[in-house]
Write a protein that holds these residues in place. Structure first.
Motif, PDB file in Angstrom:
ATOM      1  N   ARG A 272      28.044  29.870  43.551  1.00 20.49           N
ATOM      2  CA  ARG A 272      28.325  28.768  42.521  1.00 20.49           C
ATOM      3  C   ARG A 272      29.810  29.305  42.482  1.00 20.49           C
ATOM      4  N   HIS A 273      30.376  29.418  42.941  1.00 18.28           N
ATOM      5  CA  HIS A 273      31.947  30.618  43.480  1.00 18.28           C
ATOM      6  C   HIS A 273      32.892  29.937  41.633  1.00 18.28           C
ATOM      7  N   GLY A 274      32.783  28.172  42.668  1.00 22.54           N
ATOM      8  CA  GLY A 274      33.681  27.849  41.352  1.00 22.54           C
ATOM      9  C   GLY A 274      33.811  27.788  40.016  1.00 22.54           C
ATOM     10  N   ASP A 275      32.454  28.385  39.705  1.00 25.96           N
ATOM     11  CA  ASP A 275      31.725  28.743  38.047  1.00 25.96           C
ATOM     12  C   ASP A 275      31.792  30.613  37.808  1.00 25.96           C
ATOM     13  N   ALA A 276      32.263  31.045  38.978  1.00 17.73           N
ATOM     14  CA  ALA A 276      32.499  32.482  39.048  1.00 17.73           C
ATOM     15  C   ALA A 276      33.994  32.531  38.840  1.00 17.73           C
ATOM     16  N   LEU A 277      34.765  31.696  39.511  1.00 14.96           N
ATOM     17  CA  LEU A 277      36.239  31.412  39.439  1.00 14.96           C
ATOM     18  C   LEU A 277      36.562  31.276  37.546  1.00 14.96           C
ATOM     19  N   ALA A 278      35.977  29.979  37.260  1.00 17.19           N
ATOM     20  CA  ALA A 278      36.359  29.576  35.395  1.00 17.19           C
ATOM     21  C   ALA A 278      35.811  31.411  34.842  1.00 17.19           C
ATOM     22  N   LEU A 279      35.144  32.076  34.662  1.00 20.20           N
ATOM     23  CA  LEU A 279      34.138  33.075  34.803  1.00 20.20           C
ATOM     24  C   LEU A 279      35.563  34.152  34.411  1.00 20.20           C
ATOM     25  N   LEU A 280      35.711  34.398  35.870  1.00 15.44           N
ATOM     26  CA  LEU A 280      36.484  35.684  36.110  1.00 15.44           C
ATOM     27  C   LEU A 280      38.436  35.458  34.950  1.00 15.44           C
ATOM     28  N   ASP A 281      38.600  33.974  35.229  1.00 13.77           N
ATOM     29  CA  ASP A 281      39.747  33.587  34.683  1.00 13.77           C
ATOM     30  C   ASP A 281      39.382  33.879  33.189  1.00 13.77           C
ATOM     31  N   ALA A 282      39.069  33.649  32.481  1.00 14.94           N
ATOM     32  CA  ALA A 282      38.553  33.564  31.036  1.00 14.94           C
ATOM     33  C   ALA A 282      38.564  35.021  30.706  1.00 14.94           C
ATOM     34  N   LEU A 283      37.865  36.414  31.708  1.00 12.37           N
ATOM     35  CA  LEU A 283      37.905  37.481  31.543  1.00 12.37           C
ATOM     36  C   LEU A 283      38.491  38.036  31.665  1.00 12.37           C
ATOM     37  N   LEU A 284      40.187  37.450  32.411  1.00 17.18           N
ATOM     38  CA  LEU A 284      41.041  38.272  33.211  1.00 17.18           C
ATOM     39  C   LEU A 284      42.041  37.726  31.970  1.00 17.18           C
ATOM     40  N   ALA A 285      42.391  36.429  31.169  1.00 17.08           N
ATOM     41  CA  ALA A 285      43.115  35.793  30.480  1.00 17.08           C
ATOM     42  C   ALA A 285      43.125  37.288  28.856  1.00 17.08           C
ATOM     43  N   ASP A 286      42.063  36.917  28.554  1.00 13.16           N
ATOM     44  CA  ASP A 286      41.342  38.723  27.531  1.00 13.16           C
ATOM     45  C   ASP A 286      41.714  39.807  27.625  1.00 13.16           C
ATOM     46  N   HIS A 287      41.588  40.154  29.256  1.00 14.63           N
ATOM     47  CA  HIS A 287      41.754  41.395  29.648  1.00 14.63           C
ATOM     48  C   HIS A 287      42.358  41.290  31.182  1.00 14.63           C
ATOM     49  N   PRO A 288      43.802  41.429  30.902  1.00 13.63           N
ATOM     50  CA  PRO A 288      44.144  40.734  31.802  1.00 13.63           C
ATOM     51  C   PRO A 288      44.573  42.498  33.235  1.00 13.63           C
ATOM     52  N   ALA A 289      44.511  43.759  32.272  1.00 14.65           N
ATOM     53  CA  ALA A 289      44.501  44.991  32.953  1.00 14.65           C
ATOM     54  C   ALA A 289      42.536  45.375  34.215  1.00 14.65           C
ATOM     55  N   THR A 290      42.166  43.730  34.113  1.00 14.32           N
ATOM     56  CA  THR A 290      41.071  44.925  34.876  1.00 14.32           C
ATOM     57  C   THR A 290      41.575  43.952  35.986  1.00 14.32           C
TER      58      THR A 290
ATOM     59  N   GLN B  64      29.824  40.486  36.114  1.00 15.97           N
ATOM     60  CA  GLN B  64      28.369  40.814  36.153  1.00 15.97           C
ATOM     61  C   GLN B  64      27.860  39.505  36.433  1.00 15.97           C
ATOM     62  N   ARG B  65      28.211  38.236  35.420  1.00 16.05           N
ATOM     63  CA  ARG B  65      27.927  37.083  35.971  1.00 16.05           C
ATOM     64  C   ARG B  65      28.426  37.076  36.953  1.00 16.05           C
ATOM     65  N   ALA B  66      29.997  36.883  36.791  1.00 13.24           N
ATOM     66  CA  ALA B  66      30.935  36.135  38.189  1.00 13.24           C
ATOM     67  C   ALA B  66      29.904  36.887  39.223  1.00 13.24           C
ATOM     68  N   LEU B  67      29.870  38.394  39.470  1.00  6.86           N
ATOM     69  CA  LEU B  67      29.048  38.784  40.163  1.00  6.86           C
ATOM     70  C   LEU B  67      27.319  37.960  41.136  1.00  6.86           C
ATOM     71  N   ALA B  68      27.155  37.292  40.154  1.00  5.60           N
ATOM     72  CA  ALA B  68      25.675  36.833  39.995  1.00  5.60           C
ATOM     73  C   ALA B  68      26.119  35.147  40.498  1.00  5.60           C
ATOM     74  N   LEU B  69      27.176  34.674  40.106  1.00  4.96           N
ATOM     75  CA  LEU B  69      27.412  33.297  40.758  1.00  4.96           C
ATOM     76  C   LEU B  69      28.298  33.248  42.192  1.00  4.96           C
ATOM     77  N   ASN B  70      29.083  33.933  42.196  1.00  2.00           N
ATOM     78  CA  ASN B  70      29.170  34.326  43.382  1.00  2.00           C
ATOM     79  C   ASN B  70      27.696  34.048  44.819  1.00  2.00           C
ATOM     80  N   GLN B  71      26.984  35.783  44.816  1.00  3.65           N
ATOM     81  CA  GLN B  71      26.092  35.814  45.205  1.00  3.65           C
ATOM     82  C   GLN B  71      25.276  34.362  45.123  1.00  3.65           C
ATOM     83  N   LEU B  72      25.457  33.349  44.319  1.00  3.82           N
ATOM     84  CA  LEU B  72      24.281  32.205  44.517  1.00  3.82           C
ATOM     85  C   LEU B  72      24.929  30.662  44.813  1.00  3.82           C
TER      86      LEU B  72
END
Length: 409
Positions: A95-113, A85-93
């Motif tokens: 702040r795509h680079g910050d959103a990408l970093a957050l998604l990369d961290a999420l997928l590193a922990d949960h790659p099947a999302t 949800q934070r990545a969604l909010a950052l994208n809407q604002l």
């Protein structure tokens, strides 16, 4: 700080459950009120903060959503739903680079999302990294083939990458997965698969221009070298011969590019568009007496207003079948009134939906429509409307006149 009482916990739980039900019912403002009350009773509850973020995003307030989600991240940095949800909010604002970093961290922990891979693709496209977005969408669909939105996004990307067969397969998969049928068939028709619909889906057009509004004019004028609005206004001015009409209608006015050009031709100028975001920019120009948000065909069929001039610059590329438009324009034109508009020129067909998802119209068909509705052609000028991928787009500007006396007030 004093710990919440058992009674406060009970009240907060009731408020939270009420909010969940209201969110599911689409009553997001009421849900937010309940969640804020729950947070006041029992602060720093992760579930409350997460749901506050969700409803504020749905209310179109990403900044407020991010504050709740940042508070959640301070409590539970690795919360997967909170990261998403934070990545969604950052994208809407933006702040795509910050959103990408957050998604990369999420997928590193949960790659099947699967949904996170899809959002990662959207984020990469926002960063103009279109080739990198392709495997993100493909991974999302490998994990969840029923993710209809991912199929639609993949199809649009493949179409833009000039891979029409693969794009067609993606749109067909989206249709099978339950995506909007009208939108899928519109995309497929643009690739030559199936009959072209009478017009672009309204939700598509409105969404396209709502998202495009801020960059619309610089891109249109400086990148695409768009000039159709000037040609349409000049044709109208020539037909009116320097005598202003009482009222003019700018169909599909967008951000109001035509407004300053049409303003001297009418005592009252009205603009009409489907996109509220575009209309806000048109309003800021200060040259319209009235602005209306509506579908143009429905408006022309129903309005009690009458006009001495109706102008439509670069509008019919999203309308397609022009029979109802001509009937509506004929209905609202005063005797002697002028109808000036631009179209893309087809390859001899009456109506053609191109891979660009823009409609093109045939000259013979337009002449037949004018004759059918008793409109005299006073000008038909071929010209380059704009560029697309540095290629000139051929079109024409037509100016038609209704029978009867002068249209001036």
């Amino acid at each position: 700080m004093t710990a919440p009482t058992a009674d406060a916990f009970a009240q907060a739980k009731t408020l939270f459950l009420d909010a969940v039900g209201l969110t599911e019912a689409g009553r997001h403002a009421e849900a937010e009120t309940r969640l804020e009350a729950a947070a006041a009773l029992v602060p720093d509850r992760p579930s409350t903060l997460l749901n506050l973020g969700v409803v504020r995003l749905r209310l179109g307030r990403p900044g407020d959503a991010l504050r709740a989600l940042d508070a959640l991240a301070a409590l539970e940095p690795a919360n997967p739903a909170g990261r998403f949800q934070r990545a969604l909010a950052l994208n809407q604002l933006g702040r795509h680079g910050d959103a990408l970093a957050l998604l990369d961290a999420l997928l590193a922990d949960h790659p099947a999302t699967a949904a996170a891979h899809q959002l990662r693709g959207q984020t990469l496209q926002a960063l103009e990294r279109h080739a990198d977005a392709l495997p993100a969408y493909e991974r999302a669909l490998a994990l969840d083939p029923g993710l209809a939105e991912a199929s639609l996004l993949l199809g649009q990307l493949l179409r833009d990458l000039q891979r029409p067969d693969a794009a067609r397969a993606a749109f067909e998969q989206a249709l099978a997965a339950g995506a909007d049928a009208a939108l899928c068939r519109y995309f497929l028709a643009g690739l030559g698969a199936g009959e072209a619909p009478a017009g672009a889906p309204q939700a598509y057009v409105r969404g396209l221009f709502d998202s495009y509004a801020d960059d619309f004019e610089p891109h249109l004028l400086n990148v695409l070298r768009y000039r159709a609005h000037e040609a349409a206004a000049q044709a109208a001015a020539a037909a009116l011969a320097g005598t202003p009409v009482d009222a003019a209608l700018d169909l599909g006015c967008g951000t109001g590019l035509c407004g300053p050009l049409l303003r001297p031709l009418a005592r009252r100028l009205q603009g009409l568009d489907l996109s509220p975001t575009m209309l806000e920019q048109a309003r800021a120009r200060g040259c319209y007496d009235r602005l209306v948000q509506a579908d143009l065909t429905a408006y022309l069929q129903q309005t009690p207003e009458r006009y001495g001039l109706v102008a439509a610059a670069d509008v019919f590329i999203y309308v397609g079948a022009l029979e109802p438009v001509f009937a509506g324009v004929r209905r609202v034109l005063q005797p002697g009134g002028v109808f000036a508009f631009s179209v893309e020129s087809s390859d001899g067909q009456a109506l053609q939906l191109r891979p660009s998802l823009r409609y093109a119209h045939g000259a013979d068909h337009l002449r037949a429509l004018a004759a059918q509705h008793g409109l005299e052609i006073v000008q038909a000028q071929p010209l380059v409307l704009r560029e697309d991928q540095r290629q000139p787009i051929q079109g024409q500007v037509l100016c038609l006149r209704a029978p009867g006396g002068a249209a001036t007030g």
